[in-house]
Motif scaffolding. Structure first.
Motif, mmCIF file in Angstrom:
data_model
loop_
_atom_site.group_PDB
_atom_site.id
_atom_site.type_symbol
_atom_site.label_atom_id
_atom_site.label_comp_id
_atom_site.label_asym_id
_atom_site.label_seq_id
_atom_site.Cartn_x
_atom_site.Cartn_y
_atom_site.Cartn_z
ATOM 1 N N LEU A 404 29.278 -32.228 34.984
ATOM 2 C CA LEU A 404 28.278 -32.051 33.935
ATOM 3 C C LEU A 404 28.993 -31.807 32.606
ATOM 4 N N LEU A 405 28.988 -32.815 31.752
ATOM 5 C CA LEU A 405 29.672 -32.726 30.471
ATOM 6 C C LEU A 405 28.978 -31.768 29.515
ATOM 7 N N ASP A 406 27.650 -31.819 29.503
ATOM 8 C CA ASP A 406 26.892 -31.003 28.569
ATOM 9 C C ASP A 406 25.439 -30.960 29.033
ATOM 10 N N SER A 407 24.709 -29.971 28.519
ATOM 11 C CA SER A 407 23.289 -29.814 28.821
ATOM 12 C C SER A 407 22.540 -29.646 27.510
ATOM 13 N N VAL A 408 21.370 -30.304 27.421
ATOM 14 C CA VAL A 408 20.620 -30.336 26.170
ATOM 15 C C VAL A 408 19.137 -30.162 26.470
ATOM 16 N N VAL A 409 18.457 -29.371 25.642
ATOM 17 C CA VAL A 409 17.004 -29.331 25.632
ATOM 18 C C VAL A 409 16.530 -30.026 24.363
ATOM 19 N N LEU A 410 15.721 -31.069 24.522
ATOM 20 C CA LEU A 410 15.113 -31.752 23.387
ATOM 21 C C LEU A 410 13.758 -31.110 23.120
ATOM 22 N N SER A 411 13.554 -30.636 21.892
ATOM 23 C CA SER A 411 12.383 -29.834 21.583
ATOM 24 C C SER A 411 11.654 -30.379 20.362
ATOM 25 N N THR A 412 10.558 -29.694 20.006
ATOM 26 C CA THR A 412 9.842 -30.001 18.763
ATOM 27 C C THR A 412 10.134 -28.957 17.689
ATOM 28 N N GLY A 413 11.147 -28.141 17.901
ATOM 29 C CA GLY A 413 11.482 -27.081 16.953
ATOM 30 C C GLY A 413 12.135 -27.597 15.695
ATOM 31 N N PRO A 414 12.437 -26.700 14.746
ATOM 32 C CA PRO A 414 12.985 -27.135 13.458
ATOM 33 C C PRO A 414 14.506 -27.196 13.392
ATOM 34 N N THR A 415 15.217 -26.497 14.317
ATOM 35 C CA THR A 415 16.654 -26.290 14.130
ATOM 36 C C THR A 415 17.429 -26.628 15.391
ATOM 37 N N ALA A 416 18.608 -27.229 15.207
ATOM 38 C CA ALA A 416 19.522 -27.510 16.313
ATOM 39 C C ALA A 416 20.560 -26.395 16.401
ATOM 40 N N TYR A 417 20.858 -25.960 17.614
ATOM 41 C CA TYR A 417 21.837 -24.877 17.809
ATOM 42 C C TYR A 417 22.281 -24.865 19.265
ATOM 43 N N ARG A 418 23.345 -24.082 19.544
ATOM 44 C CA ARG A 418 23.759 -23.823 20.923
ATOM 45 C C ARG A 418 23.358 -22.405 21.308
ATOM 46 N N ARG A 419 22.777 -22.307 22.480
ATOM 47 C CA ARG A 419 22.461 -20.994 23.022
ATOM 48 C C ARG A 419 23.742 -20.283 23.458
ATOM 49 N N PRO A 420 23.691 -18.966 23.673
ATOM 50 C CA PRO A 420 24.873 -18.248 24.160
ATOM 51 C C PRO A 420 25.396 -18.767 25.496
ATOM 52 N N ASP A 421 24.512 -19.370 26.326
ATOM 53 C CA ASP A 421 24.964 -19.915 27.611
ATOM 54 C C ASP A 421 25.565 -21.308 27.470
ATOM 55 N N GLY A 422 25.671 -21.833 26.246
ATOM 56 C CA GLY A 422 26.312 -23.118 26.001
ATOM 57 C C GLY A 422 25.376 -24.306 25.986
ATOM 58 N N ILE A 423 24.132 -24.101 26.337
ATOM 59 C CA ILE A 423 23.178 -25.207 26.353
ATOM 60 C C ILE A 423 22.732 -25.513 24.924
ATOM 61 N N ALA A 424 22.748 -26.803 24.569
ATOM 62 C CA ALA A 424 22.349 -27.232 23.235
ATOM 63 C C ALA A 424 20.830 -27.369 23.160
ATOM 64 N N VAL A 425 20.255 -26.904 22.079
ATOM 65 C CA VAL A 425 18.839 -27.098 21.790
ATOM 66 C C VAL A 425 18.762 -28.011 20.570
ATOM 67 N N VAL A 426 18.155 -29.186 20.748
ATOM 68 C CA VAL A 426 18.176 -30.208 19.696
ATOM 69 C C VAL A 426 16.754 -30.732 19.471
ATOM 70 N N PRO A 427 16.184 -30.561 18.295
ATOM 71 C CA PRO A 427 14.922 -31.240 17.977
ATOM 72 C C PRO A 427 15.098 -32.745 18.185
ATOM 73 N N LEU A 428 14.094 -33.380 18.781
ATOM 74 C CA LEU A 428 14.230 -34.801 19.104
ATOM 75 C C LEU A 428 14.601 -35.612 17.878
ATOM 76 N N GLY A 429 14.036 -35.275 16.723
ATOM 77 C CA GLY A 429 14.314 -36.032 15.518
ATOM 78 C C GLY A 429 15.750 -35.956 15.045
ATOM 79 N N LEU A 430 16.524 -34.993 15.552
ATOM 80 C CA LEU A 430 17.919 -34.833 15.131
ATOM 81 C C LEU A 430 18.899 -35.511 16.072
ATOM 82 N N LEU A 431 18.421 -36.083 17.172
ATOM 83 C CA LEU A 431 19.300 -36.807 18.095
ATOM 84 C C LEU A 431 19.477 -38.228 17.641
ATOM 85 N N GLY A 432 20.715 -38.704 17.644
ATOM 86 C CA GLY A 432 20.992 -40.084 17.251
ATOM 87 C C GLY A 432 22.068 -40.696 18.116
ATOM 88 N N PRO A 433 22.454 -41.912 17.823
ATOM 89 C CA PRO A 433 23.459 -42.592 18.643
ATOM 90 C C PRO A 433 24.843 -42.015 18.490
#
Length: 433
Positions: A404-433
């Motif tokens: 498992l290289l990385d883990s991501v939650v795609l959300s409708t929130g306003p901000t992208a960040y990493r949680r303390p457990d290392g999981i990335a939280v990324v608003p869908l609109g901020l994900l790109g190629p």
């Protein structure tokens, strides 16, 4: 409130807007003899191919089609790349291109666009390389500016996760309903609904027959397709979908009939199911093998079930099939799935979903590199992410470890960040190629 303002025609009415798939074409066309742009009607295949073609054969035009039917070899002549647009209208061209490839033609010789090969058409494997085109992602529509690259995540770089977006739940809902077909981007309100209705009518009344299935009862096909749309982002069985399509009726379509619907609509790229991930080098067992159901564009699913903006934001949308969560959540997951597939194709990766047979664990999207290492995505229709939302990602880490290289939650929130457990939280609109 009626639509009174004249809509801005938008960038897609003023010329070609570069797509993610253009990067793939830039990499592959100079090295391969024949490339086939495969995707549903109106997705922009011809417009993209025309950016590169030096010779154009428009086979949807009767005169050019007649010449190609009389002499397929003549249609292949011209300065490279030769575009065979709507090639499926002259199926002999597929074999002619394959034969030319076998004879050792130079790279970048042919571009083909059109519907997927009919069932009787021989595979072009080894000679004709297919590139899948899907509707526009949010960055391609100009709706957002991505700050998190899927390619960087796949490289195992653990890149910084940062950025902010003004997209909120209402705006994501608008993007779902607007659709990702380039020619629809300037439409709103009644005109947009009419265009989507016309698109679906064309599929049922004409395209299915052109693909080899005579439709005797269009209303039956539409009812079944509506039930399929209601099953968006689920693994509902074919029997459940048939039952939903015939609710309140004494008879339902035969299973053999709906199997043919699936076959033809998949070849037309109207159905775009996400297959289950099949791990090959870890100890995961007892995973379901059924696909998750998606249409080519979530706007088609919303239109088929008659879900309005108000319905979706109120938490309703369809009661054809019971589901966990709202129909808007299903459509948001479908939009996320479309985006991740487009970005993964650009990076040379594949996408599947994971669900254990007992249903205790489920991961919405698994993006896999050639070496079988993966990124796991959960999709949440929420502006905030808590520990409950990431439990399946932690479970997967326990199962496959460093694969498992990385883990991501795609959300409708306003901000992208990493949680303390290392999981990335990324608003869908901020994900790109």
């Amino acid at each position: 409130m009626p639509d009174t303002a004249t809509p801005d025609p938008g960038p897609f009415q003023h010329g070609y807007v570069r797509r993610v798939v253009d990067d793939t074409l830039d990499a592959l066309l100079p090295a391969l003899p024949a490339v086939y742009l495969d995707g549903p009607k109106a997705v922009g295949k011809t417009a993209t191919a025309l950016q590169r073609a030096r010779t154009v054969r428009r086979l949807d035009r009767a005169r050019e089609r007649a010449v190609a039917e009389a002499d397929p070899e003549l249609a292949l002549d011209g300065e490279s790349p030769v575009l065979l647009d709507e090639w499926h209208r002259v199926p002999e061209l597929w074999d002619a291109v394959k034969a030319a490839a076998d004879d050792g033609m130079t790279p970048g010789r042919f571009l083909l666009t059109g519907s997927a090969p009919a069932a009787a058409t021989h595979s072009g494997a080894g000679r004709i390389t297919a590139i899948r085109m899907r509707p526009l992602t949010l960055p391609e529509r100009g709706a957002s500016r991505p700050t998190v690259s899927l390619a960087s995540l796949l490289a195992g770089e653990k890149p910084p996760i940062r950025g902010a977006t003004e997209l909120d739940l209402a705006q994501y809902t608008e993007q779902i309903l607007t659709s990702g077909f380039p020619g629809f981007q300037h439409l709103t309100g009644r005109a947009l609904r009419a265009q989507l209705d016309g698109y679906l009518a064309r599929v049922i009344d004409a395209d299915m027959e052109e693909a080899g299935l005579r439709v005797r009862r269009p209303a039956t096909v539409r009812a079944w397709l509506r039930a399929y749309a209601a099953a968006t982002s689920t693994t509902a069985s074919s029997d459940r979908i048939r039952d939903a399509a015939s609710a309140g009726q004494d008879a339902k379509p035969a299973k053999t009939t709906t199997i043919r619907y699936v076959d033809v609509l998949t070849r037309l790229r109207i159905l775009d199911d996400l297959e289950a991930w099949v791990p090959s080098r870890n100890h995961l067992h007892r995973l379901t093998q059924g696909p998750k159901h998606h249409l080519a564009d979530p706007a088609l699913a919303a239109r088929l079930v008659g879900a309005s903006r108000a319905d979706l934001l109120d938490g309703s949308g369809t009661d054809l099939l019971p589901r966990d969560g709202t129909f808007l959540g299903a459509l948001f997951e479908s939009l996320a799935t479309l985006s991740v597939r487009v970005f993964a194709e650009s990076a040379g990766a594949s996408v599947g979903h994971l669900r254990t047979q007992d249903g205790r664990h489920e991961v919405d999207l698994i993006v896999e590199r050639d070496d079988r290492r993966v990124i796991a995505f959960e999709v949440k229709l929420a502006g905030t992410v808590d520990d409950k939302d990431v439990r399946h990602l932690h479970w997967l880490r326990e199962q496959i470890g460093d694969d498992l290289l990385d883990s991501v939650v795609l959300s409708t929130g306003p901000t992208a960040y990493r949680r303390p457990d290392g999981i990335a939280v990324v608003p869908l609109g901020l994900l790109g190629p």
